[in-house]
Design an enzyme around this catalytic site. Structure first.
Site, short mmCIF file in Angstrom:
data_model
loop_
_atom_site.label_atom_id
_atom_site.label_comp_id
_atom_site.label_asym_id
_atom_site.label_seq_id
_atom_site.Cartn_x
_atom_site.Cartn_y
_atom_site.Cartn_z
N ASP A 110 40.43 38.07 34.59
CA ASP A 110 40.50 36.88 33.73
C ASP A 110 39.87 37.03 32.35
OD1 ASP A 110 37.72 36.64 34.26
OD2 ASP A 110 38.04 35.23 35.89
N HIS A 125 40.30 46.09 37.98
CA HIS A 125 41.66 45.71 38.37
C HIS A 125 42.55 45.36 37.18
CE1 HIS A 125 40.06 44.62 42.69
NE2 HIS A 125 40.12 45.91 42.46
N GLY A 193 29.79 36.78 43.95
CA GLY A 193 31.07 36.07 44.07
C GLY A 193 32.23 36.92 44.54
P1 OAD Z 1 37.81 36.46 47.06
O1 OAD Z 1 38.65 35.27 46.80
O2 OAD Z 1 38.21 37.35 48.19
O3 OAD Z 1 36.31 36.01 47.32
C1 OAD Z 1 35.67 35.08 46.49
C2 OAD Z 1 34.22 34.97 46.93
O4 OAD Z 1 33.56 34.12 46.02
C3 OAD Z 1 34.01 34.38 48.33
O5 OAD Z 1 33.13 35.21 49.06
C4 OAD Z 1 33.38 33.02 48.05
O6 OAD Z 1 32.45 32.63 49.05
C5 OAD Z 1 32.67 33.28 46.74
N1 OAD Z 1 32.41 32.11 45.88
C6 OAD Z 1 33.11 30.96 45.78
N2 OAD Z 1 32.58 30.15 44.86
C7 OAD Z 1 31.50 30.80 44.35
C8 OAD Z 1 30.53 30.50 43.35
N3 OAD Z 1 30.56 29.36 42.66
N4 OAD Z 1 29.57 31.41 43.10
C9 OAD Z 1 29.52 32.59 43.77
N5 OAD Z 1 30.41 32.93 44.73
C10 OAD Z 1 31.39 32.06 45.01
O7 OAD Z 1 37.73 37.26 45.67
P2 OAD Z 1 37.36 38.79 45.39
O8 OAD Z 1 36.33 39.28 46.34
O9 OAD Z 1 37.09 38.90 43.96
O10 OAD Z 1 42.54 41.98 43.51
O11 OAD Z 1 38.74 39.49 45.72
C11 OAD Z 1 38.88 40.86 45.51
C12 OAD Z 1 40.26 41.19 45.02
O12 OAD Z 1 41.23 40.65 45.91
C13 OAD Z 1 40.64 40.57 43.69
O13 OAD Z 1 40.14 41.30 42.59
C14 OAD Z 1 42.11 40.62 43.72
C15 OAD Z 1 42.38 40.23 45.15
O14 OAD Z 1 43.49 40.83 45.67
C16 OAD Z 1 43.49 42.25 42.62
O15 OAD Z 1 43.99 41.41 41.92
C17 OAD Z 1 43.89 43.67 42.60
#
Ligand code: OAD
Length: 254
Positions: A110, A125, A193
Protein backbone atom coordinates in the site's frame (compact mmCIF):
# COMPACT_ATOMS: atom_id res chain seq x y z
CA UNK A 1 -9.62 -2.79 22.50
CA UNK A 2 -9.09 0.29 20.31
CA UNK A 3 -10.43 2.63 23.05
CA UNK A 4 -7.48 1.66 25.28
CA UNK A 5 -6.25 4.68 27.24
CA UNK A 6 -2.70 3.82 28.23
CA UNK A 7 -0.24 1.03 27.44
CA UNK A 8 2.65 0.38 29.79
CA UNK A 9 5.91 -0.20 27.91
CA UNK A 10 8.41 -2.28 29.95
CA UNK A 11 11.61 -0.42 30.94
CA UNK A 12 13.60 -3.51 29.94
CA UNK A 13 12.48 -3.17 26.30
CA UNK A 14 13.30 0.55 26.21
CA UNK A 15 16.76 -0.15 27.64
CA UNK A 16 17.43 -2.77 24.97
CA UNK A 17 16.21 -0.43 22.21
CA UNK A 18 18.34 2.45 23.49
CA UNK A 19 21.41 0.21 23.37
CA UNK A 20 20.63 -1.18 19.93
CA UNK A 21 22.03 0.08 16.66
CA UNK A 22 20.34 -2.37 14.30
CA UNK A 23 16.58 -2.76 14.50
CA UNK A 24 14.12 -4.28 12.03
CA UNK A 25 10.33 -4.02 11.85
CA UNK A 26 8.49 -6.63 9.79
CA UNK A 27 5.01 -5.34 9.04
CA UNK A 28 1.84 -6.86 7.63
CA UNK A 29 -1.67 -5.79 6.76
CA UNK A 30 -2.57 -5.13 10.42
CA UNK A 31 -0.33 -2.05 10.57
CA UNK A 32 -2.59 -0.43 7.95
CA UNK A 33 -5.87 -1.64 9.48
CA UNK A 34 -6.32 1.57 11.49
CA UNK A 35 -6.00 3.53 8.24
CA UNK A 36 -9.07 1.67 6.98
CA UNK A 37 -7.21 -0.79 4.72
CA UNK A 38 -8.74 -4.28 4.81
CA UNK A 39 -6.58 -7.15 6.11
CA UNK A 40 -6.42 -10.44 4.19
CA UNK A 41 -7.48 -13.00 6.79
CA UNK A 42 -9.64 -13.35 9.87
CA UNK A 43 -11.80 -10.20 9.91
CA UNK A 44 -15.38 -10.16 8.53
CA UNK A 45 -14.43 -7.75 5.74
CA UNK A 46 -11.05 -9.45 5.08
CA UNK A 47 -9.93 -9.44 1.44
CA UNK A 48 -9.76 -13.25 1.28
CA UNK A 49 -13.25 -13.71 2.75
CA UNK A 50 -14.87 -13.03 -0.64
CA UNK A 51 -12.27 -14.67 -2.91
CA UNK A 52 -9.76 -17.31 -1.94
CA UNK A 53 -6.12 -16.38 -2.69
CA UNK A 54 -5.97 -18.96 -5.51
CA UNK A 55 -9.02 -17.37 -7.18
CA UNK A 56 -7.61 -13.86 -7.22
CA UNK A 57 -3.90 -13.64 -6.40
CA UNK A 58 -2.11 -16.22 -8.53
CA UNK A 59 -0.84 -16.29 -12.16
CA UNK A 60 -3.38 -19.10 -12.82
CA UNK A 61 -6.25 -16.89 -11.60
CA UNK A 62 -5.09 -14.10 -13.92
CA UNK A 63 -4.83 -16.48 -16.89
CA UNK A 64 -8.32 -17.80 -16.19
CA UNK A 65 -10.05 -14.51 -15.48
CA UNK A 66 -7.80 -11.48 -16.11
CA UNK A 67 -10.72 -9.05 -15.94
CA UNK A 68 -11.81 -10.18 -12.48
CA UNK A 69 -8.27 -10.01 -11.09
CA UNK A 70 -7.62 -6.60 -12.66
CA UNK A 71 -10.89 -5.18 -11.29
CA UNK A 72 -10.10 -6.53 -7.79
CA UNK A 73 -6.80 -4.66 -7.81
CA UNK A 74 -8.42 -1.56 -9.28
CA UNK A 75 -10.95 -1.62 -6.41
CA UNK A 76 -8.11 -1.83 -3.87
CA UNK A 77 -6.17 0.95 -5.61
CA UNK A 78 -9.21 3.20 -5.54
CA UNK A 79 -9.65 2.62 -1.81
CA UNK A 80 -5.97 3.25 -1.15
CA UNK A 81 -6.19 6.68 -2.77
CA UNK A 82 -8.65 7.63 -0.02
CA UNK A 83 -6.60 6.52 3.00
CA UNK A 84 -3.74 8.03 4.98
CA UNK A 85 -0.98 6.65 7.20
CA UNK A 86 -2.01 6.16 10.84
CA UNK A 87 -0.09 6.83 14.11
CA UNK A 88 1.59 3.41 13.83
CA UNK A 89 3.15 4.29 10.46
CA UNK A 90 4.26 7.70 11.77
CA UNK A 91 5.79 6.16 14.92
CA UNK A 92 7.85 3.78 12.75
CA UNK A 93 9.02 6.71 10.63
CA UNK A 94 10.18 8.42 13.85
CA UNK A 95 12.03 5.29 14.95
CA UNK A 96 14.11 5.51 11.76
CA UNK A 97 15.28 8.94 12.93
CA UNK A 98 16.07 7.80 16.50
CA UNK A 99 17.76 4.44 15.85
CA UNK A 100 21.06 4.29 13.89
CA UNK A 101 20.10 1.52 11.50
CA UNK A 102 16.36 0.98 11.38
CA UNK A 103 14.71 -0.90 8.49
CA UNK A 104 11.12 -1.71 7.71
CA UNK A 105 10.53 -4.98 5.88
CA UNK A 106 6.93 -4.84 4.77
CA UNK A 107 4.61 -7.36 3.19
CA UNK A 108 2.23 -4.51 2.43
CA UNK A 109 1.82 -3.18 -1.09
CA UNK A 110 0.00 0.00 0.00
CA UNK A 111 2.98 2.38 0.15
CA UNK A 112 1.81 3.87 3.47
CA UNK A 113 5.18 3.54 5.23
CA UNK A 114 6.84 5.80 2.64
CA UNK A 115 3.89 8.19 2.75
CA UNK A 116 4.47 8.48 6.51
CA UNK A 117 8.11 9.42 5.88
CA UNK A 118 9.98 6.13 6.29
CA UNK A 119 12.84 5.84 3.81
CA UNK A 120 14.50 2.51 4.56
CA UNK A 121 11.60 0.32 3.45
CA UNK A 122 11.87 -3.04 1.70
CA UNK A 123 8.58 -3.78 -0.06
CA UNK A 124 8.86 -7.57 -0.19
CA UNK A 125 5.61 -8.06 -2.12
CA UNK A 126 5.93 -5.04 -4.43
CA UNK A 127 3.73 -1.96 -4.69
CA UNK A 128 0.13 -2.08 -5.86
CA UNK A 129 0.41 1.20 -7.78
CA UNK A 130 3.06 -0.25 -10.15
CA UNK A 131 2.30 -2.31 -13.25
CA UNK A 132 4.15 -4.67 -15.57
CA UNK A 133 3.06 -6.88 -18.42
CA UNK A 134 2.12 -10.49 -17.82
CA UNK A 135 4.27 -12.14 -20.50
CA UNK A 136 7.53 -10.25 -20.47
CA UNK A 137 7.61 -8.16 -17.28
CA UNK A 138 7.82 -4.94 -19.32
CA UNK A 139 7.57 -2.14 -16.78
CA UNK A 140 4.53 0.02 -17.52
CA UNK A 141 4.79 3.66 -16.46
CA UNK A 142 1.54 5.37 -17.27
CA UNK A 143 -1.30 3.03 -18.22
CA UNK A 144 -2.28 3.28 -21.92
CA UNK A 145 -5.67 4.87 -22.58
CA UNK A 146 -7.90 1.92 -23.41
CA UNK A 147 -11.35 0.46 -22.90
CA UNK A 148 -9.87 -2.99 -22.49
CA UNK A 149 -9.92 -4.68 -19.08
CA UNK A 150 -7.11 -5.26 -18.36
CA UNK A 151 -5.30 -2.91 -20.74
CA UNK A 152 -2.54 -4.32 -22.97
CA UNK A 153 1.20 -3.75 -22.96
CA UNK A 154 2.18 -1.15 -25.59
CA UNK A 155 5.40 -3.12 -26.30
CA UNK A 156 4.30 -6.77 -26.61
CA UNK A 157 0.50 -6.69 -26.47
CA UNK A 158 0.14 -9.03 -23.49
CA UNK A 159 -2.14 -8.09 -20.61
CA UNK A 160 -0.95 -5.61 -18.01
CA UNK A 161 -0.99 -6.78 -14.37
CA UNK A 162 -0.14 -5.17 -11.04
CA UNK A 163 3.54 -5.45 -10.14
CA UNK A 164 2.97 -7.37 -6.90
CA UNK A 165 4.06 -10.84 -5.88
CA UNK A 166 1.34 -13.44 -6.27
CA UNK A 167 1.13 -16.85 -4.61
CA UNK A 168 3.35 -19.26 -6.50
CA UNK A 169 5.74 -16.50 -7.63
CA UNK A 170 9.24 -15.79 -6.42
CA UNK A 171 10.12 -12.68 -4.46
CA UNK A 172 12.81 -10.38 -5.82
CA UNK A 173 15.99 -12.29 -4.80
CA UNK A 174 17.86 -9.08 -3.90
CA UNK A 175 15.06 -7.94 -1.58
CA UNK A 176 14.73 -11.23 0.27
CA UNK A 177 18.53 -11.58 0.56
CA UNK A 178 18.75 -8.10 2.10
CA UNK A 179 15.79 -8.82 4.40
CA UNK A 180 17.46 -12.00 5.65
CA UNK A 181 20.81 -10.28 6.19
CA UNK A 182 19.19 -7.46 8.18
CA UNK A 183 17.20 -9.99 10.21
CA UNK A 184 20.29 -12.05 11.03
CA UNK A 185 22.22 -8.98 12.14
CA UNK A 186 19.58 -7.02 14.06
CA UNK A 187 19.45 -6.70 17.83
CA UNK A 188 15.70 -6.06 18.04
CA UNK A 189 13.09 -7.46 15.63
CA UNK A 190 9.50 -6.22 15.66
CA UNK A 191 6.74 -8.32 14.11
CA UNK A 192 3.78 -6.02 13.63
CA UNK A 193 0.29 -6.74 12.29
CA UNK A 194 1.02 -9.96 10.45
CA UNK A 195 -0.69 -13.32 10.83
CA UNK A 196 2.78 -14.77 10.05
CA UNK A 197 1.53 -17.50 7.74
CA UNK A 198 2.93 -16.36 4.37
CA UNK A 199 6.51 -17.34 3.55
CA UNK A 200 9.28 -16.39 3.18
CA UNK A 201 8.31 -13.30 5.24
CA UNK A 202 6.96 -15.38 8.15
CA UNK A 203 10.27 -17.27 8.35
CA UNK A 204 12.10 -14.06 9.26
CA UNK A 205 10.55 -14.11 12.76
CA UNK A 206 12.09 -17.43 13.92
CA UNK A 207 15.28 -16.50 12.03
CA UNK A 208 15.61 -13.32 14.14
CA UNK A 209 15.04 -15.37 17.29
CA UNK A 210 17.63 -18.00 16.32
CA UNK A 211 20.16 -15.26 15.61
CA UNK A 212 19.73 -13.78 19.08
CA UNK A 213 17.53 -10.74 18.50
CA UNK A 214 15.00 -9.57 21.07
CA UNK A 215 11.70 -10.28 19.32
CA UNK A 216 8.64 -8.09 19.88
CA UNK A 217 5.17 -8.96 18.58
CA UNK A 218 2.49 -6.29 18.24
CA UNK A 219 -0.87 -7.76 17.30
CA UNK A 220 -4.28 -7.83 19.01
CA UNK A 221 -4.47 -11.56 18.18
CA UNK A 222 -2.20 -14.52 18.69
CA UNK A 223 -0.23 -15.49 15.57
CA UNK A 224 1.47 -18.58 14.16
CA UNK A 225 4.77 -17.22 15.47
CA UNK A 226 3.65 -16.15 18.93
CA UNK A 227 6.06 -18.70 20.40
CA UNK A 228 9.01 -16.49 19.33
CA UNK A 229 8.63 -13.09 21.03
CA UNK A 230 10.29 -11.89 24.20
CA UNK A 231 7.71 -9.10 24.44
CA UNK A 232 4.09 -9.28 23.27
CA UNK A 233 1.65 -6.37 23.00
CA UNK A 234 -1.93 -7.52 22.37
CA UNK A 235 -3.06 -4.09 21.16
CA UNK A 236 -3.47 -2.32 17.79
CA UNK A 237 -0.12 -1.10 16.46
CA UNK A 238 -1.40 2.46 16.06
CA UNK A 239 -1.83 2.55 19.84
CA UNK A 240 1.34 0.74 20.96
CA UNK A 241 3.99 2.19 18.66
CA UNK A 242 3.51 5.87 19.63
CA UNK A 243 3.96 4.89 23.31
CA UNK A 244 7.19 3.05 22.50
CA UNK A 245 8.55 6.06 20.61
CA UNK A 246 7.49 8.49 23.34
CA UNK A 247 9.15 6.43 26.04
CA UNK A 248 12.28 6.00 23.93
CA UNK A 249 12.53 9.78 23.47
CA UNK A 250 11.83 10.60 27.12
CA UNK A 251 13.87 7.93 28.84
CA UNK A 252 17.05 9.26 30.39
CA UNK A 253 18.67 6.03 31.72
CA UNK A 254 21.04 3.91 29.64
P1 OAD B 1 -3.19 -10.98 7.36
O1 OAD B 1 -4.49 -10.44 6.91
O2 OAD B 1 -2.95 -12.44 7.14
O3 OAD B 1 -3.00 -10.70 8.91
C1 OAD B 1 -3.26 -9.44 9.47
C2 OAD B 1 -2.86 -9.47 10.92
O4 OAD B 1 -3.03 -8.17 11.44
C3 OAD B 1 -3.70 -10.41 11.81
O5 OAD B 1 -2.82 -11.21 12.59
C4 OAD B 1 -4.50 -9.46 12.69
O6 OAD B 1 -4.72 -9.97 14.00
C5 OAD B 1 -3.57 -8.25 12.75
N1 OAD B 1 -4.20 -6.95 13.04
C6 OAD B 1 -5.45 -6.53 12.75
N2 OAD B 1 -5.63 -5.26 13.13
C7 OAD B 1 -4.46 -4.85 13.68
C8 OAD B 1 -3.99 -3.64 14.27
N3 OAD B 1 -4.76 -2.55 14.35
N4 OAD B 1 -2.72 -3.59 14.72
C9 OAD B 1 -1.91 -4.67 14.64
N5 OAD B 1 -2.29 -5.84 14.10
C10 OAD B 1 -3.53 -5.94 13.63
O7 OAD B 1 -2.06 -10.08 6.67
P2 OAD B 1 -0.52 -10.40 6.41
O8 OAD B 1 0.07 -11.22 7.50
O9 OAD B 1 0.12 -9.12 6.08
O10 OAD B 1 0.52 -11.20 0.18
O11 OAD B 1 -0.61 -11.29 5.10
C11 OAD B 1 0.56 -11.70 4.47
C12 OAD B 1 0.38 -11.71 2.97
O12 OAD B 1 -0.76 -12.47 2.62
C13 OAD B 1 0.09 -10.35 2.35
O13 OAD B 1 1.25 -9.59 2.15
C14 OAD B 1 -0.52 -10.73 1.06
C15 OAD B 1 -1.40 -11.88 1.47
O14 OAD B 1 -1.52 -12.82 0.50
C16 OAD B 1 0.60 -10.74 -1.07
O15 OAD B 1 -0.12 -9.87 -1.50
C17 OAD B 1 1.64 -11.41 -1.87
Amino acid sequence: MSDVEFIEIPEGLIRILKNSKKVVALTGAGVSAESGVAVFRGAKDALFSKYKPEEIATPEAFRKNPGLVWEWYEMRRKKLKEVKPNPGHYALAKMEKIIDDFYIITQNVDGLHRQAGSEKVIELHGNIMNNKCFQNNHHIGELPLSDEVPPKCPICGSYIRPDVVWFGEYLDPDKIALAEKLTEQCEVFFSIGTSSVVYPAAGLIPLAKECGATVVEINPEQTEKSYCPDYIFRYPSGKVLPYIVEKLLNSTGS
